[in-house]
Scaffold this motif. Structure first.
Motif, PDB file in Angstrom:
ATOM      1  N   LEU A   1       0.830  -1.201   0.000  1.00 13.55           N
ATOM      2  CA  LEU A   1       0.000   0.000   0.000  1.00 13.55           C
ATOM      3  C   LEU A   1       0.869   1.257   0.000  1.00 13.55           C
ATOM      4  N   LYS A   2       1.948   1.235   0.775  1.00 13.10           N
ATOM      5  CA  LYS A   2       2.855   2.376   0.817  1.00 13.10           C
ATOM      6  C   LYS A   2       3.548   2.572  -0.533  1.00 13.10           C
ATOM      7  N   GLU A   3       3.941   1.468  -1.164  1.00 11.00           N
ATOM      8  CA  GLU A   3       4.617   1.582  -2.456  1.00 11.00           C
ATOM      9  C   GLU A   3       3.647   2.023  -3.552  1.00 11.00           C
ATOM     10  N   MET A   4       2.402   1.593  -3.473  1.00 10.65           N
ATOM     11  CA  MET A   4       1.400   2.056  -4.427  1.00 10.65           C
ATOM     12  C   MET A   4       1.268   3.575  -4.360  1.00 10.65           C
ATOM     13  N   GLU A   5       1.193   4.098  -3.156  1.00 14.18           N
ATOM     14  CA  GLU A   5       1.060   5.539  -2.979  1.00 14.18           C
ATOM     15  C   GLU A   5       2.321   6.261  -3.436  1.00 14.18           C
ATOM     16  N   SER A   6       3.477   5.642  -3.207  1.00 14.66           N
ATOM     17  CA  SER A   6       4.745   6.254  -3.589  1.00 14.66           C
ATOM     18  C   SER A   6       4.851   6.402  -5.107  1.00 14.66           C
ATOM     19  N   VAL A   7       4.611   5.316  -5.847  1.00 16.69           N
ATOM     20  CA  VAL A   7       4.754   5.401  -7.298  1.00 16.69           C
ATOM     21  C   VAL A   7       3.667   6.279  -7.910  1.00 16.69           C
ATOM     22  N   ARG A   8       2.522   6.343  -7.265  1.00 17.21           N
ATOM     23  CA  ARG A   8       1.427   7.183  -7.763  1.00 17.21           C
ATOM     24  C   ARG A   8       1.743   8.662  -7.577  1.00 17.21           C
ATOM     25  N   SER A   9       2.079   9.051  -6.364  1.00 12.66           N
ATOM     26  CA  SER A   9       2.265  10.464  -6.064  1.00 12.66           C
ATOM     27  C   SER A   9       3.579  11.010  -6.598  1.00 12.66           C
ATOM     28  N   GLU A  10       4.641  10.207  -6.551  1.00 13.79           N
ATOM     29  CA  GLU A  10       5.945  10.702  -6.961  1.00 13.79           C
ATOM     30  C   GLU A  10       6.183  10.550  -8.463  1.00 13.79           C
ATOM     31  N   LYS A  11       5.809   9.400  -9.017  1.00 11.49           N
ATOM     32  CA  LYS A  11       6.156   9.105 -10.407  1.00 11.49           C
ATOM     33  C   LYS A  11       4.980   9.217 -11.376  1.00 11.49           C
ATOM     34  N   GLY A  12       3.778   9.418 -10.849  1.00 13.21           N
ATOM     35  CA  GLY A  12       2.621   9.506 -11.730  1.00 13.21           C
ATOM     36  C   GLY A  12       2.218   8.181 -12.331  1.00 13.21           C
ATOM     37  N   THR A  13       2.654   7.081 -11.714  1.00 14.69           N
ATOM     38  CA  THR A  13       2.332   5.732 -12.196  1.00 14.69           C
ATOM     39  C   THR A  13       0.974   5.305 -11.659  1.00 14.69           C
ATOM     40  N   LYS A  14       0.133   4.767 -12.512  1.00 17.02           N
ATOM     41  CA  LYS A  14      -1.162   4.256 -12.068  1.00 17.02           C
ATOM     42  C   LYS A  14      -1.026   2.789 -11.694  1.00 17.02           C
ATOM     43  N   VAL A  15      -1.707   2.394 -10.613  1.00 13.17           N
ATOM     44  CA  VAL A  15      -1.696   1.001 -10.169  1.00 13.17           C
ATOM     45  C   VAL A  15      -3.114   0.467 -10.284  1.00 13.17           C
ATOM     46  N   VAL A  16      -3.277  -0.602 -11.049  1.00 18.05           N
ATOM     47  CA  VAL A  16      -4.594  -1.150 -11.337  1.00 18.05           C
ATOM     48  C   VAL A  16      -4.569  -2.667 -11.160  1.00 18.05           C
TER      49      VAL A  16
END
Length: 348
Positions: free
Chosen positions: A108-123
Motif C-alpha cells: 500500500l505504501k509503495e502504491m502511494e509512492s509510485v502514484r504520487s511521486e512518479k505519476g504511475t497508475k496502479v490497477v
C-alpha cells in the motif's frame, strides 16, 4: 588529484540527473554493503531529484507510447528488491498487480509512492474467464464430494463475483481497473447458444459499466478480444484496448491480431499489444520469445514504432515484468530497452 576526481565524479552525477530523459528512467538500485551507509539520489540531491520527478510526471501526461506492466505481487515477505513495485522502471505508465487482494502494508505504501511521486497508475484486472474458471472448479470439487450437489446459477455467481472484485478498487485505492474478456466467435453458435452467451456477457459488462458510471475519475482499460464483445459501448470509455497477443510466436501475428479486432464500434486509436518477459527457468526457451530466439518484448516494441493506416499503435503491455529485474548486466534491462525503442530519448 583525489579532490579533482571527486569533483569530477560529483559533476558527472549532477549532469546525469539534470539531463535524465524518460525513455529509460533510472531505477536507482542500491547495492547493499557491510557497514556502508547508502545515500539515494533523493537524499543526496533532493532538489535535482524533485525536478526529475516533476519532469517524469509531465512526461506521462504528454503524448507517448504507453507501457503497461503486469507484476507478480504474490510474495508478501519480499527478500529481493525485484519483488517491489518501486523497482519497476519509472517510465512504466501502468502497473497491474496480479494478486490484487490482501495487500500488505508495504504494498500500500509503495502504491502511494509510485502514484504520487512518479505519476504511475496502479490497477488490477477483473477477468470474466478467471471468474468462469473459479466457478467450474467449485462445481467440480463439490460434485466430487457429493454427487447430488446442485450447482449455483452461473449468472448469479458471475454477478456476485464481479461486484466483489470491483470492491477491491475502493478497498485498496486502486487507480482503476482492466476489464479482462476474451470471449469467442458467435459465428457458428446456435440461436440458443448466442442467447446464453450474450446474457452472461451482459451480466458481466453491466456491472463494469455501472461501476464506471459512478467512478468516472478512475481509469478503465479493456484486455482481450474486443471483436467478441456484443455491446461495445463500454469500449469507448476505455483508455486503451489491450489485445491478447502474449502467446503469439512471431511479430507478424501482432498485425494479424490487430486487424481481426477491427470491427464496428471498436475504437482503433488506442491499441496496445502484449508480450511476455522470458522465464526465470533457464530451460524454458519458449516463453517470451518470437521465432525461438528473439525476445518478444523487444520485437513487439519495434513493431509498435511502425505506423499503420488501419489502426493506431498506442503502446505495449508486458506480462510478468518482474522477471526482467534479474539480469546480470542491468536490472530491467530489456524492459528499459523496449521503452527506449518506443520512446527514444531526444538527441541534443
Amino acid at each position: 588529484m583525489k579532490n579533482k576526481m571527486k569533483d569530477s565524479l560529483k559533476l558527472a552525477v549532477l549532469c546525469l540527473m539534470a539531463g535524465i530523459t524518460f525513455a529509460a528512467c533510472s531505477d536507482w538500485t542500491e547495492v547493499e554493503g557491510v557497514n556502508v551507509e547508502q545515500q539515494s539520489p533523493a537524499d543526496k540531491y533532493p532538489e535535482l531529484y524533485a525536478q526529475y520527478l516533476q519532469k517524469l510526471r509531465n512526461y506521462k501526461q504528454a503524448e507517448h507510447k504507453v507501457v503497461y506492466a503486469w507484476f507478480d505481487n504474490s510474495q508478501k515477505a519480499p527478500f529481493s528488491r525485484g519483488q517491489h513495485i518501486t523497482a519497476v522502471p519509472d517510465s512504466v505508465d501502468v502497473i497491474a498487480l496480479m494478486f490484487p487482494d490482501k495487500l500488505a502494508d508495504f504494498e500500500l505504501k509503495e502504491m502511494e509512492s509510485v502514484r504520487s511521486e512518479k505519476g504511475t497508475k496502479v490497477v488490477y484486472t477483473i477477468s470474466y474467464e478467471a471468474i468462469k474458471r473459479a466457478y467450474d472448479e467449485l462445481v467440480k470439487a463439490e460434485t466430487a464430494k457429493d454427487a447430488a450437489y446442485v450447482a449455483p446459477n452461473f449468472e448469479a455467481y458471475l454477478k456476485e463475483a464481479t461486484v466483489n472484485a470491483l470492491k477491491l478498487q475502493s478497498t485498496y485505492n486502486y487507480d482503476g481497473i482492466i476489464v479482462g474478456y476474451k470471449g469467442k466467435s458467435m459465428l457458428h453458435m446456435t440461436a440458443a447458444e448466442k442467447e446464453q452467451y450474450t446474457k452472461e456477457q451482459t451480466v458481466f459488462m453491466n456491472e463494469i459499466s455501472a461501476w464506471y458510471t459512478a467512478n468516472k475519475n478512475k481509469m478503465i482499460a479493456f484486455e482481450g478480444y474486443p471483436q467478441y464483445v456484443v455491446n461495445r459501448e463500454i469500449l469507448k470509455s476505455c483508455r486503451n484496448i489491450i489485445l491478447n497477443t502474449a502467446d503469439i510466436t512471431t511479430s507478424s501475428m501482432l498485425t494479424v491480431e490487430a486487424l481481426q479486432a477491427i470491427v464496428p464500434d471498436v475504437p482503433t486509436e488506442q491499441f496496445v499489444v502484449t508480450a511476455r518477459t522470458t522465464s526465470l527457468d533457464s530451460t524454458d526457451k519458449k516463453a517470451g520469445y518470437y521465432d525461438g530466439s528473439l525476445r518478444a518484448i523487444t520485437e513487439a516494441a519495434y513493431w509498435v514504432t511502425n505506423n499503420e493506416v488501419s489502426f493506431t499503435k498506442a503502446g505495449l503491455g508486458i506480462y510478468n515484468v518482474q522477471n526482467d529485474y534479474y539480469n546480470p548486466n542491468n536490472v530491467y534491462q530489456y524492459v528499459r530497452q523496449a521503452i527506449n525503442i518506443m520512446n527514444p530519448a531526444p538527441k541534443n
